[in-house]
Design a protein around this motif. Sequence first.
Motif, PDB file in Angstrom:
ATOM      1  N   ASP A 101       1.005  -1.103  -0.017  1.00 48.73           N
ATOM      2  CA  ASP A 101      -0.044  -0.099  -0.207  1.00 48.73           C
ATOM      3  C   ASP A 101       1.016   1.174   0.111  1.00 48.73           C
ATOM      4  N   THR A 103       1.823   5.099  -0.938  1.00 46.84           N
ATOM      5  CA  THR A 103       1.375   6.525  -1.351  1.00 46.84           C
ATOM      6  C   THR A 103       2.686   7.413  -1.499  1.00 46.84           C
ATOM      7  N   THR A 104       2.299   8.105  -2.758  1.00 49.15           N
ATOM      8  CA  THR A 104       3.363   8.947  -3.338  1.00 49.15           C
ATOM      9  C   THR A 104       2.643  10.452  -3.701  1.00 49.15           C
ATOM     10  N   ARG A 108      -1.994   6.928  -4.476  1.00 46.61           N
ATOM     11  CA  ARG A 108      -2.107   5.766  -3.771  1.00 46.61           C
ATOM     12  C   ARG A 108      -2.107   4.791  -4.724  1.00 46.61           C
TER      13      ARG A 108
END
Length: 259
Positions: A101, A103-104, A108
């Motif tokens: 999982d 997130t950047t 996501r």
Amino acid sequence: ELPLAELRWTVDLDADGDGAIAGEEVAARRTAIGALAVESLGVTRGQGACTLTPSGLTASRHADADYAAVELRATCPDDGPLRIDNRMFFGDHPTHQLLLDVTTEAGRFTSALSPLAMSWSQPRTASWLGTLGEFLRHGIWHIWIGYDHIAFLTLLLLPSVLRNDSGRWQVASNPRAVLRELVLIVTAFTLAHSVTLGLAATGTVSLPTRPIEIAIALSIVIAGLLNLAPRISRLRLPLAFAFGLVHGFGFANALAELG
């Protein structure tokens, strides 16, 4: 998060040899667990490798299983897409998955690493099409390694080329009827499988893992017994649907942490 059931064979966790793993035993091996994670996990950004450092260890529990949650800090180059590689447990456990999982700034992303795909590279943007492709790939992999599903369905399909004749099996003479029965059984199983997968994925229904796995094993036994009793072979279609519901929960448990 590393499952203790698999981690115990790589890192000796049962210090007192009593067959149970206590929280204190896991905490005592935090250095070895962190070193295993750093050794097995590769993280790069752009063209440069990230330096991983263990920074914490806590306990967690999912789907009736205990895990050691390892916190890692990564020192990475400033720019470029992320790439994550994992080699842990795949050699000894072909059904193992590492759930991601991520997130950047680009969005996501959810994915899973397995022996089928041991690395993940960050796409340019998050998209529903990419997520669909990920789940399609994992669905194919789940069926490919899902010997329980294959065994159950095969046992239900075998008598399709036979007919009950006064309590004895006889070769079916109507190819069209055979094909129709095959399609009905496979469709009933697939529909039921999809219904419970959807219910579990949306959180509408949640069942513990162990009873589901026992029921799946029982379904294979019952399907096998049907092959020995031609008089009740007509029950194969409702059984394909009923136990397809159960098998769907098994699939849902395997994907539960993907979000």
